[in-house]
Enzyme design. Structure first.
Site, mmCIF file in Angstrom:
data_model
loop_
_atom_site.group_PDB
_atom_site.id
_atom_site.type_symbol
_atom_site.label_atom_id
_atom_site.label_comp_id
_atom_site.label_asym_id
_atom_site.label_seq_id
_atom_site.Cartn_x
_atom_site.Cartn_y
_atom_site.Cartn_z
ATOM 1 N N LYS A 131 6.760 4.362 -3.538
ATOM 2 C CA LYS A 131 5.187 4.865 -3.103
ATOM 3 C C LYS A 131 5.169 6.094 -2.227
ATOM 4 O O LYS A 131 5.694 6.122 -1.093
ATOM 5 C CB LYS A 131 4.296 3.761 -2.627
ATOM 6 C CG LYS A 131 2.947 4.181 -2.198
ATOM 7 C CD LYS A 131 2.134 2.907 -1.645
ATOM 8 C CE LYS A 131 0.888 3.371 -0.893
ATOM 9 N NZ LYS A 131 0.318 2.489 -0.009
ATOM 10 N N VAL A 167 -2.247 -11.628 -3.039
ATOM 11 C CA VAL A 167 -2.284 -10.163 -3.165
ATOM 12 C C VAL A 167 -1.574 -9.422 -2.080
ATOM 13 O O VAL A 167 -0.908 -10.340 -1.209
ATOM 14 C CB VAL A 167 -3.612 -9.833 -3.288
ATOM 15 C CG1 VAL A 167 -4.460 -10.115 -4.658
ATOM 16 C CG2 VAL A 167 -4.492 -10.290 -2.050
ATOM 17 N N ILE A 170 -1.993 -25.800 -1.314
ATOM 18 C CA ILE A 170 -2.729 -24.575 -0.757
ATOM 19 C C ILE A 170 -2.268 -23.294 -1.521
ATOM 20 O O ILE A 170 -3.097 -22.511 -1.877
ATOM 21 C CB ILE A 170 -3.007 -24.565 0.539
ATOM 22 C CG1 ILE A 170 -3.679 -25.925 1.231
ATOM 23 C CG2 ILE A 170 -3.789 -23.305 1.255
ATOM 24 C CD1 ILE A 170 -3.629 -25.912 2.763
ATOM 25 N N LEU A 229 -3.250 -12.687 8.116
ATOM 26 C CA LEU A 229 -4.733 -12.740 7.985
ATOM 27 C C LEU A 229 -5.518 -13.634 8.945
ATOM 28 O O LEU A 229 -6.455 -13.346 9.129
ATOM 29 C CB LEU A 229 -4.923 -13.254 6.443
ATOM 30 C CG LEU A 229 -4.262 -12.175 5.376
ATOM 31 C CD1 LEU A 229 -4.625 -12.840 3.925
ATOM 32 C CD2 LEU A 229 -5.036 -11.133 5.480
ATOM 33 N N THR A 281 3.362 -14.094 2.948
ATOM 34 C CA THR A 281 4.265 -12.757 3.501
ATOM 35 C C THR A 281 4.025 -12.885 5.110
ATOM 36 O O THR A 281 5.306 -12.485 5.525
ATOM 37 C CB THR A 281 3.342 -11.800 3.230
ATOM 38 O OG1 THR A 281 3.277 -11.703 1.706
ATOM 39 C CG2 THR A 281 4.276 -10.301 3.407
ATOM 40 N N ILE A 306 -2.307 -16.331 -0.547
ATOM 41 C CA ILE A 306 -3.322 -15.451 -0.902
ATOM 42 C C ILE A 306 -3.110 -14.460 -2.265
ATOM 43 O O ILE A 306 -3.802 -14.319 -3.260
ATOM 44 C CB ILE A 306 -3.641 -14.353 0.232
ATOM 45 C CG1 ILE A 306 -4.996 -13.515 -0.299
ATOM 46 C CG2 ILE A 306 -2.659 -13.216 0.444
ATOM 47 C CD1 ILE A 306 -6.145 -13.869 0.362
HETATM 48 C C1 LIG Z 1 -7.772 -8.190 -1.751
HETATM 49 C C2 LIG Z 1 -6.671 -8.071 -0.787
HETATM 50 C C3 LIG Z 1 -6.044 -7.013 -1.106
HETATM 51 C C4 LIG Z 1 -4.585 -6.979 -0.170
HETATM 52 N N1 LIG Z 1 -3.886 -5.602 -0.531
HETATM 53 C C5 LIG Z 1 -3.172 -5.721 0.409
HETATM 54 C C6 LIG Z 1 -1.812 -4.411 0.261
HETATM 55 O O1 LIG Z 1 -2.091 -3.880 -0.649
HETATM 56 N N2 LIG Z 1 -1.029 -4.069 1.118
HETATM 57 C C7 LIG Z 1 -1.018 -4.843 2.236
HETATM 58 O O2 LIG Z 1 -0.234 -4.536 3.389
HETATM 59 N N3 LIG Z 1 -1.858 -6.021 2.531
HETATM 60 C C8 LIG Z 1 -2.738 -6.169 1.406
HETATM 61 N N4 LIG Z 1 -3.539 -7.541 1.891
HETATM 62 C C9 LIG Z 1 -3.198 -8.214 3.006
HETATM 63 C C10 LIG Z 1 -2.038 -9.220 2.634
HETATM 64 O O3 LIG Z 1 -2.361 -9.799 1.349
HETATM 65 C C11 LIG Z 1 -1.757 -10.102 3.733
HETATM 66 O O4 LIG Z 1 -1.614 -9.457 4.772
HETATM 67 C C12 LIG Z 1 -0.414 -10.997 3.526
HETATM 68 O O5 LIG Z 1 -0.409 -11.284 2.109
HETATM 69 C C13 LIG Z 1 -0.443 -11.997 4.093
HETATM 70 O O6 LIG Z 1 -0.922 -13.117 4.164
HETATM 71 P P1 LIG Z 1 -0.746 -14.359 5.147
HETATM 72 O O7 LIG Z 1 0.620 -14.680 5.054
HETATM 73 O O8 LIG Z 1 -1.402 -14.171 6.236
HETATM 74 O O9 LIG Z 1 -1.585 -15.309 4.414
HETATM 75 P P2 LIG Z 1 -1.553 -16.239 3.051
HETATM 76 O O10 LIG Z 1 -0.703 -15.606 2.087
HETATM 77 O O11 LIG Z 1 -3.019 -16.816 2.615
HETATM 78 O O12 LIG Z 1 -0.597 -17.610 3.501
HETATM 79 C C14 LIG Z 1 -1.302 -18.696 4.320
HETATM 80 C C15 LIG Z 1 -0.040 -19.635 4.357
HETATM 81 O O13 LIG Z 1 -0.723 -20.743 4.823
HETATM 82 C C16 LIG Z 1 -0.465 -21.854 4.366
HETATM 83 N N5 LIG Z 1 -1.578 -23.009 4.796
HETATM 84 C C17 LIG Z 1 -2.813 -22.677 5.031
HETATM 85 N N6 LIG Z 1 -3.443 -23.914 5.601
HETATM 86 C C18 LIG Z 1 -2.342 -24.944 5.610
HETATM 87 C C19 LIG Z 1 -2.514 -26.098 5.966
HETATM 88 N N7 LIG Z 1 -3.604 -26.969 6.170
HETATM 89 N N8 LIG Z 1 -1.128 -26.719 6.014
HETATM 90 C C20 LIG Z 1 -0.228 -26.141 5.518
HETATM 91 N N9 LIG Z 1 -0.080 -25.004 5.246
HETATM 92 C C21 LIG Z 1 -1.227 -24.399 5.094
HETATM 93 C C22 LIG Z 1 -0.625 -21.536 2.987
HETATM 94 O O14 LIG Z 1 -0.080 -22.684 2.130
HETATM 95 C C23 LIG Z 1 0.257 -20.382 2.873
HETATM 96 O O15 LIG Z 1 1.584 -20.475 2.646
HETATM 97 C C24 LIG Z 1 -4.633 -7.469 0.963
HETATM 98 C C25 LIG Z 1 -5.620 -8.781 1.108
HETATM 99 C C26 LIG Z 1 -6.487 -8.930 0.245
HETATM 100 C C27 LIG Z 1 -7.656 -9.987 0.635
#
Ligand SMILES: Cc1cc2nc3c(=O)[nH]c(=O)nc-3n(C[C@H](O)[C@H](O)[C@H](O)COP(=O)(O)OP(=O)(O)OC[C@H]3O[C@@H](n4cnc5c(N)ncnc54)[C@H](O)[C@@H]3O)c2cc1C
Length: 505
Positions: free
Chosen positions: A85, A54, A49, A340, A21, A52
């Site tokens: 919501k 969620v 990979i 995150l 996201t 997450i």
């Molecule tokens: C239990 C839980 C519930 C949640 N519920 C909510 C909610 O209801 N509302 C809300 O606003 N937020 C919520 N969140 C937070 C939300 O999920 C995150 O803020 C959001 O999904 C963003 O995640 P991200 O994109 O930072 O990380 P991720 O979704 O983990 O994406 C990481 C990306 O990096 C890539 N990557 C990682 N390492 C490498 C590598 N070595 N080489 C190439 N690519 C790589 C992966 O492939 C992926 O594409 C929740 C979190 C948790 C843990």
């Protein structure tokens, strides 16, 4: 500085690492705002990979984000199986058996500069059965499974409906990916295995993929999730750990089939060592049990989750680990952490996606030149850190202001030391019936009131200016607002009907 010098100092290549996201929200916004003729924007993600998976509940600011991108709400809702919501129902948080709704939007009507809650605190002490939900169109509509868009009228509760969405996070990322790629963002699939730093200043020079491809850039945006492969693994920025204040560190999540029409609110049910979410989407319900592994093992947490879901399981339950806290710097050298990788408070008030939005907004405000002015970076870090600390205190309040004594977890939360900033707010409310609020913070006075009142924090006093109105005047004022709110909610369609007409797949 002449314009040629300006151009030579401009950043050319932006590398976004991660396609969750955070990555796709960042890519979509940069593509929209910066365009693709002057800037090259590349996003690297690894299918192996994954994300997450969620993060499906939001707060109303997401509507602003979508509007900035020019996204059509109906198209977005259909594409992501979204529902509306109006707030969050908190069950068993103050005490087992209790429930309150923290709605978006305000309560009642403010008189001059005095918030409605000041009058409420006086009236609720006079006897009579006063419930804040009767004075909030969002809360009452949620209780009655009603929804409609706000009308364009100011002096009616129907003009004051504030809402957000529940959506499928995977579909949302896909939707934004499509948007960003159409605007010229390049997507590179592959796993980064090495990050090369510049020798003279330690800035990130390039990332190397498993198959040998190398990508260099001027600005790197780390959206790689909890690991923070740039901000932490490459730059060693450090993490401030908040697990003493927010002791949950695990979640077990599972989607289930819908057996009821979707409710227009998230449910958060406190359990023995954490809480469980229910997030209704059009095509399924997202469920998850957030818990502290210090107080409960995974198997027990899994059983609690499974005992408290409705509808058949649509996938195997999945455990996610996290550490609450924040990165010591969100922007370090030529790397900005978004999502995150920048930290995680915990999902209780659905603030993470909003923080992604804030990071992007601030990045644009403080967008750097190639020389990466340190004052610019410091300003960005300071503002975001302040924002995050306000939100952290608000989330900690939910745990601290419990009366539960039925488990070691709740005994810990009830008695744990809390930051002075929160202690002072609680004391002010208890002693004076006033709510401290900073104009820069995300959650309003009404939000603080919803949780403080909902969890039974007692205030011993009320604002002196409330006494300007006689008790009879106040009783009339309250009964009028209550009846206007009830009539407004009666006139609203059900959430299920509204979805069916507006954005059903
Ligand atoms: C239990 C839980 C519930 C949640 N519920 C909510 C909610 O209801 N509302 C809300 O606003 N937020 C919520 N969140 C937070 C939300 O999920 C995150 O803020 C959001 O999904 C963003 O995640 P991200 O994109 O930072 O990380 P991720 O979704 O983990 O994406 C990481 C990306 O990096 C890539 N990557 C990682 N390492 C490498 C590598 N070595 N080489 C190439 N690519 C790589 C992966 O492939 C992926 O594409 C929740 C979190 C948790 C843990």
């Amino acid at each position: 500085m002449n314009s040629d010098a300006h151009i030579s100092q401009r950043i050319n290549t932006i590398i976004i690492v991660g396609g969750g996201t955070a990555g796709w929200m960042t890519a979509a916004t940069l593509a929209k705002v910066l365009g693709n003729d002057k800037y090259s924007i590349q996003l690297i993600e690894s299918d192996a990979i994954g994300t997450i998976g969620v993060g499906e509940a939001t707060i109303p600011h997401i509507g602003v984000f979508n509007k900035i991108l020019g996204i059509d709400e109906q198209d977005f809702m259909r594409s992501t199986q979204a529902t509306f919501k109006l707030g969050i129902e908190f069950i068993n948080w103050g005490n087992v058996g209790e429930s309150y709704i923290h709605p978006f939007g305000s309560y009642g009507v403010n008189i001059d500069s005095l918030h409605f809650y000041n009058y409420f605190l006086k009236m609720s002490k006079q006897g009579g059965n006063y419930n804040p939900e009767d004075y909030s169109v969002g809360a009452l509509a949620a209780r009655n499974n009603k929804f409609m868009h706000p009308l364009n009228i100011t002096r009616s509760p129907l003009g004051n409906i504030k809402y957000a969405y529940h959506f499928d996070a995977g579909l949302y990322a896909k939707y934004l990916r499509n948007y960003a790629e159409n605007k010229g963002v390049g997507r590179i699939e592959g796993k980064i295995t090495r990050v090369k730093l510049q020798e003279d200043n330690g800035f990130i020079d390039s990332v190397l993929l498993e198959d040998g491809r190398v990508y260099s850039g001027d600005l790197f945006i780390d959206c790689s999730g909890f690991r923070g492969i740039l901000i932490e693994e490459a730059l060693g920025t450090g993490y401030e750990d908040w697990s003493n204040l927010l002791p949950c560190d695990s979640a077990i999540a599972v989607p289930t089939a819908n057996i009821h029409p979707p409710k227009p609110y998230t449910r958060s049910v406190a359990q023995k060592a954490g809480w469980q979410w229910h997030i209704p989407l059009q095509h399924r319900t997202g469920n998850g049990h957030v818990y502290s592994s210090r107080f409960m093992c995974d198997e027990q947490a899994r059983q609690i989750l499974l005992n408290n879901v409705e509808g058949g399981l649509l996938a195997e339950p999945r455990v996610v680990r996290f550490k609450t806290g924040m990165r010591r710097k969100f922007w370090n050298k030529n790397c900005v952490a978004v999502g995150l990788s920048s930290g995680f408070i915990e999902p209780l008030e659905s603030t993470s996606i909003h923080l992604i939005q804030t990071s992007i907004k601030k990045l644009l405000e403080f967008f750097p030149g190639k020389y990466f002015n340190q004052g610019n970076i410091d300003a960005y870090n300071e503002i975001l850190q302040r924002n995050l600390l306000f939100i952290r205190d608000f989330i900690v309040l939910h745990y601290k202001a419990t009366h539960r004594q039925d488990s070691a977890f709740w005994n810990y939360c009830r008695t744990m030391p809390i930051p002075d900033s929160l202690e002072k707010r609680i004391d002010l409310y208890r002693q004076e019936g006033k709510i401290y609020h900073d104009s820069n913070e995300l959650f309003s006075e009404d939000s603080w009131f919803a949780v403080m009142q909902g969890q039974g924090l007692e205030s011993n006093n009320h604002h002196p200016l409330v006494d300007v109105l006689s008790e009879q005047q106040l009783r009339n004022f309250f009964s009028e607002i209550k009846s206007v709110v009830a009539n407004s909610v009666n006139a609203m369609p059900t959430h299920a009907d509204y979805i069916a007409n507006y954005c059903a797949q």
